[in-house]
Design a protein around this motif. Structure first.
Motif, mmCIF file in Angstrom:
data_model
loop_
_atom_site.group_PDB
_atom_site.id
_atom_site.type_symbol
_atom_site.label_atom_id
_atom_site.label_comp_id
_atom_site.label_asym_id
_atom_site.label_seq_id
_atom_site.Cartn_x
_atom_site.Cartn_y
_atom_site.Cartn_z
ATOM 1 N N TYR A 1 -34.951 24.318 -3.791
ATOM 2 C CA TYR A 1 -34.149 23.781 -2.127
ATOM 3 C C TYR A 1 -33.233 24.963 -1.717
ATOM 4 N N GLU A 2 -32.657 25.112 -2.430
ATOM 5 C CA GLU A 2 -31.470 26.296 -1.627
ATOM 6 C C GLU A 2 -32.207 27.535 -1.727
ATOM 7 N N GLU A 3 -33.041 27.871 -2.375
ATOM 8 C CA GLU A 3 -34.049 29.607 -1.964
ATOM 9 C C GLU A 3 -34.586 28.751 -0.564
ATOM 10 N N ARG A 4 -35.678 28.046 -0.551
ATOM 11 C CA ARG A 4 -36.198 27.663 0.392
ATOM 12 C C ARG A 4 -35.973 27.798 2.268
ATOM 13 N N GLU A 5 -34.531 27.065 1.858
ATOM 14 C CA GLU A 5 -33.549 26.833 3.552
ATOM 15 C C GLU A 5 -32.668 28.652 3.467
ATOM 16 N N ALA A 6 -32.582 29.637 1.951
ATOM 17 C CA ALA A 6 -32.395 30.483 2.304
ATOM 18 C C ALA A 6 -32.927 31.210 3.167
ATOM 19 N N ALA A 7 -34.404 31.094 2.558
ATOM 20 C CA ALA A 7 -35.766 31.812 3.184
ATOM 21 C C ALA A 7 -35.854 31.502 5.189
ATOM 22 N N ALA A 8 -35.700 30.570 5.086
ATOM 23 C CA ALA A 8 -35.960 29.603 6.443
ATOM 24 C C ALA A 8 -35.089 30.286 6.650
ATOM 25 N N LYS A 9 -33.429 30.041 7.103
ATOM 26 C CA LYS A 9 -32.419 30.755 7.431
ATOM 27 C C LYS A 9 -32.391 32.221 7.603
ATOM 28 N N ALA A 10 -33.537 33.385 6.735
ATOM 29 C CA ALA A 10 -33.091 34.473 7.060
ATOM 30 C C ALA A 10 -35.274 34.460 8.158
ATOM 31 N N HIS A 11 -35.155 34.206 7.814
ATOM 32 C CA HIS A 11 -36.886 33.112 9.058
ATOM 33 C C HIS A 11 -36.448 33.568 10.591
ATOM 34 N N ILE A 12 -35.158 32.425 10.423
ATOM 35 C CA ILE A 12 -35.339 32.398 12.264
ATOM 36 C C ILE A 12 -33.889 33.049 12.719
ATOM 37 N N ASP A 13 -33.399 33.573 11.992
ATOM 38 C CA ASP A 13 -32.659 34.815 12.199
ATOM 39 C C ASP A 13 -33.699 36.567 12.106
ATOM 40 N N ALA A 14 -34.556 36.813 11.713
ATOM 41 C CA ALA A 14 -35.258 37.882 12.094
ATOM 42 C C ALA A 14 -35.913 37.700 13.487
ATOM 43 N N LEU A 15 -36.393 36.377 13.556
ATOM 44 C CA LEU A 15 -36.728 35.611 14.865
ATOM 45 C C LEU A 15 -36.461 36.539 15.877
ATOM 46 N N ALA A 16 -35.162 35.595 15.272
ATOM 47 C CA ALA A 16 -33.877 36.334 16.809
ATOM 48 C C ALA A 16 -33.568 37.264 17.408
ATOM 49 N N ILE A 17 -33.978 38.061 15.765
ATOM 50 C CA ILE A 17 -33.151 39.815 16.509
ATOM 51 C C ILE A 17 -34.375 40.169 17.479
ATOM 52 N N ALA A 18 -35.917 39.746 16.364
ATOM 53 C CA ALA A 18 -36.879 40.821 17.175
ATOM 54 C C ALA A 18 -36.733 40.266 18.500
ATOM 55 N N HIS A 19 -36.759 38.687 19.369
ATOM 56 C CA HIS A 19 -36.640 38.750 20.036
ATOM 57 C C HIS A 19 -35.818 39.988 21.544
ATOM 58 N N ILE A 20 -34.247 39.840 20.545
ATOM 59 C CA ILE A 20 -33.273 39.990 21.283
ATOM 60 C C ILE A 20 -34.165 41.780 21.649
ATOM 61 N N LEU A 21 -34.723 42.638 20.633
ATOM 62 C CA LEU A 21 -35.135 43.685 20.348
ATOM 63 C C LEU A 21 -36.486 44.114 21.568
ATOM 64 N N ASN A 22 -36.858 43.477 21.466
ATOM 65 C CA ASN A 22 -38.344 42.853 22.148
ATOM 66 C C ASN A 22 -37.763 42.659 24.157
ATOM 67 N N GLY A 23 -36.898 42.210 24.037
ATOM 68 C CA GLY A 23 -36.657 42.130 25.854
ATOM 69 C C GLY A 23 -35.874 40.750 26.424
ATOM 70 N N TRP A 24 -36.540 39.909 25.564
ATOM 71 C CA TRP A 24 -36.169 38.794 25.360
ATOM 72 C C TRP A 24 -35.114 38.062 25.771
ATOM 73 N N ASP A 25 -34.895 37.088 26.934
ATOM 74 C CA ASP A 25 -33.455 36.828 26.646
ATOM 75 C C ASP A 25 -33.409 35.329 26.444
ATOM 76 N N LEU A 26 -32.183 34.975 25.766
ATOM 77 C CA LEU A 26 -31.543 34.106 24.813
ATOM 78 C C LEU A 26 -31.234 32.689 25.922
ATOM 79 N N ILE A 27 -31.604 32.162 26.132
ATOM 80 C CA ILE A 27 -30.681 30.750 26.592
ATOM 81 C C ILE A 27 -30.613 29.171 25.345
ATOM 82 N N SER A 28 -29.225 29.704 25.974
ATOM 83 C CA SER A 28 -28.269 28.708 25.334
ATOM 84 C C SER A 28 -28.841 27.587 25.291
ATOM 85 N N ALA A 29 -28.613 26.688 24.515
ATOM 86 C CA ALA A 29 -28.509 25.455 23.514
ATOM 87 C C ALA A 29 -27.987 24.265 25.593
#
Length: 81
Positions: free
Chosen positions: A53-81
């Motif tokens: 579970y710890e390895e799967r959770e770390a992979a999911a955390k890394a994936h969501i971080d990578a998605l955030a970086i990709a969106h920012i680099l592509n010019g998308w605006d972050l919307i606060s929750a």
């Protein structure tokens, strides 16, 4: 009610589309929404074939971080929750 461990939402400045990514433990759920649409244009659920579970959770955390970086680099605006 189930609450996500991580949540990010972005808006495309050119067309107003929204991108949503949620992490629930070791599972990542994403969706792409057109302006004024209720149902997603695209959706994806990602699980990870790792032994613990710890390895799967770390992979999911890394994936969501990578998605955030990709969106920012592509010019998308972050919307606060």
């Amino acid at each position: 009610m189930i609450k996500p461990d991580d949540e990010i939402t972005f808006r495309a400045p050119d067309c107003g589309a929204h991108s949503l990514a949620l992490r629930f433990g070791d599972v990542l759920v994403t969706g792409l929404f057109e302006p004024f649409a209720i149902d997603p244009l695209a959706e994806l659920t990602v699980t990870y074939d790792l032994p613990t579970y710890e390895e799967r959770e770390a992979a999911a955390k890394a994936h969501i971080d990578a998605l955030a970086i990709a969106h920012i680099l592509n010019g998308w605006d972050l919307i606060s929750a």
